[in-house]
Each structure stands twice: as C-alpha cells, then as structure tokens.
Write a protein that holds these residues in place. Structure first.
Motif, PDB file in Angstrom:
ATOM      1  N   VAL A   1       3.649   9.361  -5.886  1.00  0.00           N
ATOM      2  CA  VAL A   1       4.469   9.537  -4.678  1.00  0.00           C
ATOM      3  C   VAL A   1       4.307   8.315  -3.783  1.00  0.00           C
ATOM      4  CG1 VAL A   1       4.715  10.854  -2.521  1.00  0.00           C
ATOM      5  CG2 VAL A   1       4.547  12.062  -4.706  1.00  0.00           C
ATOM      6  N   ARG A   2       3.084   7.864  -3.603  1.00  0.00           N
ATOM      7  CA  ARG A   2       2.837   6.718  -2.725  1.00  0.00           C
ATOM      8  C   ARG A   2       3.487   5.440  -3.271  1.00  0.00           C
ATOM      9  NH1 ARG A   2      -3.332   6.916  -1.112  1.00  0.00           N
ATOM     10  NH2 ARG A   2      -2.657   5.718   0.694  1.00  0.00           N
ATOM     11  N   MET A   3       3.441   5.234  -4.578  1.00  0.00           N
ATOM     12  CA  MET A   3       4.090   4.048  -5.155  1.00  0.00           C
ATOM     13  C   MET A   3       5.605   4.102  -4.954  1.00  0.00           C
ATOM     14  SD  MET A   3       2.062   1.801  -6.250  1.00  0.00           S
ATOM     15  CE  MET A   3       0.517   2.126  -5.425  1.00  0.00           C
TER      16      MET A   3
ATOM     17  N   LEU B   1      -0.622  -1.733  -8.845  1.00  0.00           N
ATOM     18  CA  LEU B   1       0.710  -1.932  -8.295  1.00  0.00           C
ATOM     19  C   LEU B   1       1.705  -2.302  -9.401  1.00  0.00           C
ATOM     20  CD1 LEU B   1       2.173  -2.071  -5.537  1.00  0.00           C
ATOM     21  CD2 LEU B   1       1.766  -4.520  -5.594  1.00  0.00           C
ATOM     22  N   PRO B   2       2.770  -1.529  -9.556  1.00  0.00           N
ATOM     23  CA  PRO B   2       3.785  -1.883 -10.556  1.00  0.00           C
ATOM     24  C   PRO B   2       4.413  -3.242 -10.232  1.00  0.00           C
ATOM     25  CG  PRO B   2       4.104   0.364  -9.768  1.00  0.00           C
ATOM     26  CD  PRO B   2       3.077  -0.267  -8.882  1.00  0.00           C
ATOM     27  N   PRO B   3       4.654  -4.061 -11.241  1.00  0.00           N
ATOM     28  CA  PRO B   3       5.226  -5.394 -11.004  1.00  0.00           C
ATOM     29  C   PRO B   3       6.519  -5.362 -10.200  1.00  0.00           C
ATOM     30  CG  PRO B   3       4.473  -5.205 -13.268  1.00  0.00           C
ATOM     31  CD  PRO B   3       4.338  -3.839 -12.650  1.00  0.00           C
ATOM     32  N   ALA B   4       7.367  -4.362 -10.409  1.00  0.00           N
ATOM     33  CA  ALA B   4       8.642  -4.287  -9.680  1.00  0.00           C
ATOM     34  C   ALA B   4       8.411  -4.101  -8.177  1.00  0.00           C
ATOM     35  CB  ALA B   4       9.500  -3.154 -10.227  1.00  0.00           C
ATOM     36  N   VAL B   5       7.373  -3.356  -7.804  1.00  0.00           N
ATOM     37  CA  VAL B   5       7.071  -3.140  -6.388  1.00  0.00           C
ATOM     38  C   VAL B   5       6.539  -4.431  -5.783  1.00  0.00           C
ATOM     39  CG1 VAL B   5       5.640  -1.854  -4.742  1.00  0.00           C
ATOM     40  CG2 VAL B   5       6.695  -0.665  -6.670  1.00  0.00           C
TER      41      VAL B   5
END
Length: 173
Positions: A150-152, A9-13
């Motif tokens: 795409v999902r992220m 998971l990207p930190p921004a998300v």
C-alpha cells in the motif's frame, strides 16, 4: 539512487521520483508533502536523491487528527464529520501544507494500510495543491495487499500527482 530505500523501492517509483524532482528543479518549484499512512516515506524518498533533493522544501508527518489540525490547520469539523481518511481531509492537508510552508506544490496522503473499524485496507485519499491552481484529488482502493505494498503504491500515486500538477496535466476534483 535512493540509497536508504534500496533495494525495497521499485525501479519505476525511483524513476518517477527522479523525474518529479527534475521537473521541480527545471521549473524552479519547491515541493512539500503532508503524510499520514506513509509516515514520511515520500519525504524520505525525495530527500534521498542526490543533486535534486533541494527541490523538496519540507514534509509533515501527521499521523493523528491532532497533528493534522495543529500542523496543517485541518478543521476539526472535517476530521470529526468526514474522518481523517476522506476527500475533504486530504484536500485540507495538501492546502495546509502549502499554507504552512514555502513550497509551491504540496501533496497529501491519508489512508488505511490495513483494515480497521474506520475503513477497508488500501483505501487512500490523495490531494495535490499548487499556488493559484485548483487542488486535485484521487481516491484509490489498493485492497488488502499488505502495508508495504500500500505504501509503495501511495508513493507512485503521490509522485504522479505532483508531476501532473507541475506540468499542467492535473485534473481538478
């Protein structure tokens, strides 16, 4: 920290998810999600954040047209005429999630993570419904960037729509 999705998971998300849940908690609002191409990923994220996940009321994973119709009340006419990946379907999904839950705000995600005969890779429709407010819609074209990407991007868009709907900065569409 979203343990089940970390480190993917990207930190921004994750920060956006934390902010959305904090906003919902501060306002006493319950959230719901109606997901298709993300397969429950948003629900997983929102239930994986300790101390705030109680703001998430329920999620609907409705991958097939039958599931969209049976669980959310999306009219078969909409699915047959416009398709599952469309503005009308996304709006009906979000409004159906609101109607079939105790949530105050519901977001929907329906799209194509990969190219298929029905549409191009990365085409995703989102809608966000809130009691006594206009439903909002976004159509995104993420491109052929792969299923995971795409999902992220779907998570980020859906979370932003939830935030905007709660804070009153959402634009009806």
């Amino acid at each position: 920290m979203a343990e089940a999705l970390e480190p993917a998971l990207p930190p921004a998300v994750e920060e956006l998810a934390q902010a959305v849940l904090a906003e919902a908690c501060d306002r006493g609002l319950m959230l719901a999600a109606a997901e298709s191409c993300t397969g429950g990923l948003l629900a997983s994220l929102l239930t994986d954040i300790p101390g705030k996940s109680h703001a998430f009321e329920r999620g609907f994973v409705t991958y097939t047209n039958e599931a969209k119709h049976e669980m959310l009340g999306v009219p078969m006419e909409v699915l047959d005429t416009d398709g599952a990946v469309s503005k009308r379907s996304a709006r009906a999904m979000a409004e159906g999630a609101l109607a079939h839950s105790r949530a105050d705000v519901a977001v929907s995600i329906t799209g194509f993570a990969e190219a298929c005969r029905e549409g191009p890779a990365g085409l995703v429709h989102f809608a966000c419904a809130r009691k006594d407010k206009p439903t909002t819609h976004r159509e995104m074209h993420f491109g052929d960037v792969g299923r995971a990407e795409v999902r992220m991007r779907c998570l980020e868009t859906a979370l932003a729509m939830l935030r905007d709907q709660m804070t009153g900065s959402a634009q009806p569409a």
